[in-house]
Scaffold this active site. Sequence first.
Site, short mmCIF file in Angstrom:
data_model
loop_
_atom_site.label_atom_id
_atom_site.label_comp_id
_atom_site.label_asym_id
_atom_site.label_seq_id
_atom_site.Cartn_x
_atom_site.Cartn_y
_atom_site.Cartn_z
N ASN A 180 -6.37 9.64 8.23
CA ASN A 180 -7.51 8.79 8.63
C ASN A 180 -8.85 9.53 8.58
OD1 ASN A 180 -4.96 7.85 9.94
ND2 ASN A 180 -6.26 6.13 10.51
N ASP A 195 3.10 -0.81 12.50
CA ASP A 195 1.97 0.08 12.82
C ASP A 195 2.55 1.42 13.30
OD1 ASP A 195 -1.18 -0.57 13.49
OD2 ASP A 195 -0.38 1.05 14.71
N ASN A 225 -14.30 -0.88 13.58
CA ASN A 225 -14.16 -1.97 14.56
C ASN A 225 -14.74 -1.58 15.91
OD1 ASN A 225 -12.93 -3.85 12.96
ND2 ASN A 225 -11.05 -4.00 14.17
N TYR A 252 0.84 -1.21 0.00
CA TYR A 252 0.00 0.00 0.00
C TYR A 252 0.87 1.26 0.00
CZ TYR A 252 -3.77 3.17 1.53
OH TYR A 252 -4.68 4.19 1.63
N GLY A 309 3.15 1.44 -3.07
CA GLY A 309 2.28 1.61 -4.24
C GLY A 309 1.83 3.06 -4.36
N ARG A 322 -10.82 -1.35 10.09
CA ARG A 322 -10.25 -0.06 10.51
C ARG A 322 -10.76 0.26 11.92
NH1 ARG A 322 -10.33 3.68 5.09
NH2 ARG A 322 -12.02 2.34 4.39
N VAL A 323 -10.02 1.13 12.58
CA VAL A 323 -10.26 1.28 14.01
C VAL A 323 -11.65 1.85 14.33
CG1 VAL A 323 -9.11 3.56 14.24
CG2 VAL A 323 -9.16 1.96 16.15
N VAL A 324 -12.11 2.83 13.58
CA VAL A 324 -13.39 3.45 13.93
C VAL A 324 -14.53 2.45 13.73
CG1 VAL A 324 -15.03 5.29 13.38
CG2 VAL A 324 -12.58 5.79 13.45
P1 NAD Z 1 -12.65 1.86 0.08
O1 NAD Z 1 -11.98 0.54 0.16
O2 NAD Z 1 -13.98 2.02 0.72
O3 NAD Z 1 -12.80 2.33 -1.44
C1 NAD Z 1 -11.92 1.95 -2.46
C2 NAD Z 1 -12.75 1.58 -3.68
O4 NAD Z 1 -11.87 1.21 -4.75
C3 NAD Z 1 -13.68 0.38 -3.43
O5 NAD Z 1 -14.97 0.66 -3.89
C4 NAD Z 1 -13.01 -0.75 -4.23
O6 NAD Z 1 -13.94 -1.71 -4.67
C5 NAD Z 1 -12.38 0.03 -5.36
N1 NAD Z 1 -11.24 -0.66 -6.00
C6 NAD Z 1 -10.21 -1.30 -5.39
N2 NAD Z 1 -9.37 -1.78 -6.31
C7 NAD Z 1 -9.87 -1.45 -7.53
C8 NAD Z 1 -9.46 -1.67 -8.87
N3 NAD Z 1 -8.33 -2.34 -9.15
N4 NAD Z 1 -10.23 -1.18 -9.87
C9 NAD Z 1 -11.38 -0.52 -9.61
N5 NAD Z 1 -11.82 -0.27 -8.35
C10 NAD Z 1 -11.08 -0.73 -7.33
O7 NAD Z 1 -11.62 2.93 0.68
P2 NAD Z 1 -11.79 4.49 0.94
O8 NAD Z 1 -11.59 4.72 2.38
O9 NAD Z 1 -13.01 5.01 0.28
O10 NAD Z 1 -10.51 5.05 0.18
C11 NAD Z 1 -10.58 5.66 -1.09
C12 NAD Z 1 -9.20 6.15 -1.49
O11 NAD Z 1 -8.72 7.09 -0.54
C13 NAD Z 1 -8.17 5.02 -1.59
O12 NAD Z 1 -7.33 5.27 -2.70
C14 NAD Z 1 -7.40 5.16 -0.30
O13 NAD Z 1 -6.09 4.70 -0.43
C15 NAD Z 1 -7.46 6.67 -0.06
N6 NAD Z 1 -7.32 6.98 1.37
C16 NAD Z 1 -8.33 6.78 2.26
C17 NAD Z 1 -8.14 7.09 3.59
C18 NAD Z 1 -9.25 6.90 4.62
O14 NAD Z 1 -9.01 7.17 5.79
N7 NAD Z 1 -10.45 6.51 4.27
C19 NAD Z 1 -6.92 7.59 4.04
C20 NAD Z 1 -5.90 7.76 3.12
C21 NAD Z 1 -6.11 7.48 1.78
N1 UDP Z 2 -6.41 -0.47 15.92
C1 UDP Z 2 -6.77 -0.98 17.16
N2 UDP Z 2 -7.83 -1.84 17.20
C2 UDP Z 2 -8.54 -2.21 16.11
C3 UDP Z 2 -8.18 -1.67 14.84
C4 UDP Z 2 -7.10 -0.81 14.80
O1 UDP Z 2 -6.15 -0.67 18.19
O2 UDP Z 2 -9.49 -2.99 16.26
C5 UDP Z 2 -5.29 0.50 15.85
C6 UDP Z 2 -4.23 0.15 14.81
O3 UDP Z 2 -3.26 -0.71 15.38
C7 UDP Z 2 -3.68 1.52 14.48
C8 UDP Z 2 -4.87 2.46 14.64
O4 UDP Z 2 -5.82 1.74 15.44
O5 UDP Z 2 -2.69 1.90 15.43
C9 UDP Z 2 -5.50 2.85 13.32
O6 UDP Z 2 -5.74 1.68 12.58
P1 UDP Z 2 -6.47 1.67 11.15
O7 UDP Z 2 -6.35 0.27 10.64
O8 UDP Z 2 -7.82 2.24 11.27
O9 UDP Z 2 -5.65 2.67 10.24
P2 UDP Z 2 -4.10 2.96 9.98
O10 UDP Z 2 -3.25 2.05 10.85
O11 UDP Z 2 -3.92 2.70 8.54
O12 UDP Z 2 -3.95 4.38 10.38
#
Ligand code: NAD
Ligand code: UDP
Length: 317
Positions: free
Chosen positions: A180, A278, A196, A151, A154, A192-194
């Site tokens: 986040n 983490d 969960n 991730y 990428g 994800r933490v929220v």
């Molecule tokens: P999400 O998993 O809910 O949404 C991602 C979407 O992309 C899904 O609908 C999935 O089916 C689709 N997808 C995955 N691989 C694909 C592919 N190869 N072709 C077409 N569709 C594909 O996640 P999200 O939280 O909505 O995140 C959206 C974007 O924002 C992502 O790029 C993620 O990396 C970025 N992002 C999100 C957060 C966050 O906190 N939510 C934080 C940082 C970055």
């Molecule tokens: N986390 C946790 N309990 C859970 C899920 C996540 O304590 O059930 C923690 C996780 O280890 C991290 C933080 O919460 O430190 C945020 O995790 P999340 O997977 O939401 O996002 P990211 O690590 O990508 O910020």
Amino acid sequence: MSLNLFERKRILVTGGAGFLGSHLCDRLIAQGHDVICVDNFFTGPKDNILHLIGNPRFELMRHDVTFPLYVEVDEIYNLACPASPIHYQYDPVQTTKTSVHGAINMLGLAKRVKARIFQASTSEVYGDPAVHPQTEDYWGNVNPIGPRACYDEGKRCAETLFFDYHRQHGLDIRVARIFNTYGPRMHPADGRVVSNFIMQALKGEPITLYGTGLQTRSFCYVDDLIDAFLAFMKTPDVIGPINLGNPSEFTIKELAEQVIRLTHSKSTLTFKDLPTDDPMQRCPDITQARHVLKWEPSVKLEDGLKKTIEYFRALTR
Ligand code: NAD
Ligand code: UDP
Ligand code: UDP
């Protein structure tokens, strides 16, 4: 809202059925634009955009962005990529392909049709940061061979491609580093933490704190984030990268306690192993977003959590 033919844009949202993508589609449709939502439904369920199907301004395409895509559009938001650790680690090679091949295809498309293109990058490009809070000029501390690398690396490579297409081909890019974000339509089982914590609290199950629970995150409510996307996309000559998130920082334990309080849950806290790599702390410096985009988040964690809890409560009924 209705726009005339000159004001209305044809906008492609990849990952449009996902958590963030579906909210973005809603907002663009509400503004009166034509939206093409592309998704392979890996993590985004159709339910997130069900209410838009049948709207003549909304078009849904099942498509994987690792394959070429030929559509005629004016703007592109590239969000396709699983975002939660359990989902992006399920098939890590596909995750890297989605970020890298997906970026190449969407940039190739943007180049051909001369469209402005937005990239959903991430705070994960900073890895486990040695600089706190994170500013955009910090290059990060990422393990290139760990389980999160598919991730993180990428997304880093996608940023490289965006900036090279900009320098080499003059593409009009917008790179956002998203911190986040939470809200309705997060997948209840995405780990994800929220999501969960809320699901565990609603079911009265123990809340799983990984490690000591003293690691920090900063949580942004989805509506605030989408405001920032739209502001960034319409601001001329600002390509980023720009941090987008809420700078109010909480420990994971504080988050658990808030969720328990707001759900009136009897759940207890339980401690589990901290996943590999983490990050211990994460908080955006949003000075750039404040100055350049005139944006800052306004939804307090407590208010955003209440709305998210309502959404998850309805799902469990
Ligand atoms: P999400 O998993 O809910 O949404 C991602 C979407 O992309 C899904 O609908 C999935 O089916 C689709 N997808 C995955 N691989 C694909 C592919 N190869 N072709 C077409 N569709 C594909 O996640 P999200 O939280 O909505 O995140 C959206 C974007 O924002 C992502 O790029 C993620 O990396 C970025 N992002 C999100 C957060 C966050 O906190 N939510 C934080 C940082 C970055
Ligand atoms: N986390 C946790 N309990 C859970 C899920 C996540 O304590 O059930 C923690 C996780 O280890 C991290 C933080 O919460 O430190 C945020 O995790 P999340 O997977 O939401 O996002 P990211 O690590 O990508 O910020
Ligand atoms: N591409 C696409 N849609 C388009 C134009 C290009 O999916 O409308 C893909 C195409 O498959 C190509 C990639 O984008 O591999 C990169 O395109 P670019 O024009 O930059 O490079 P080239 O075609 O020379 O490889």
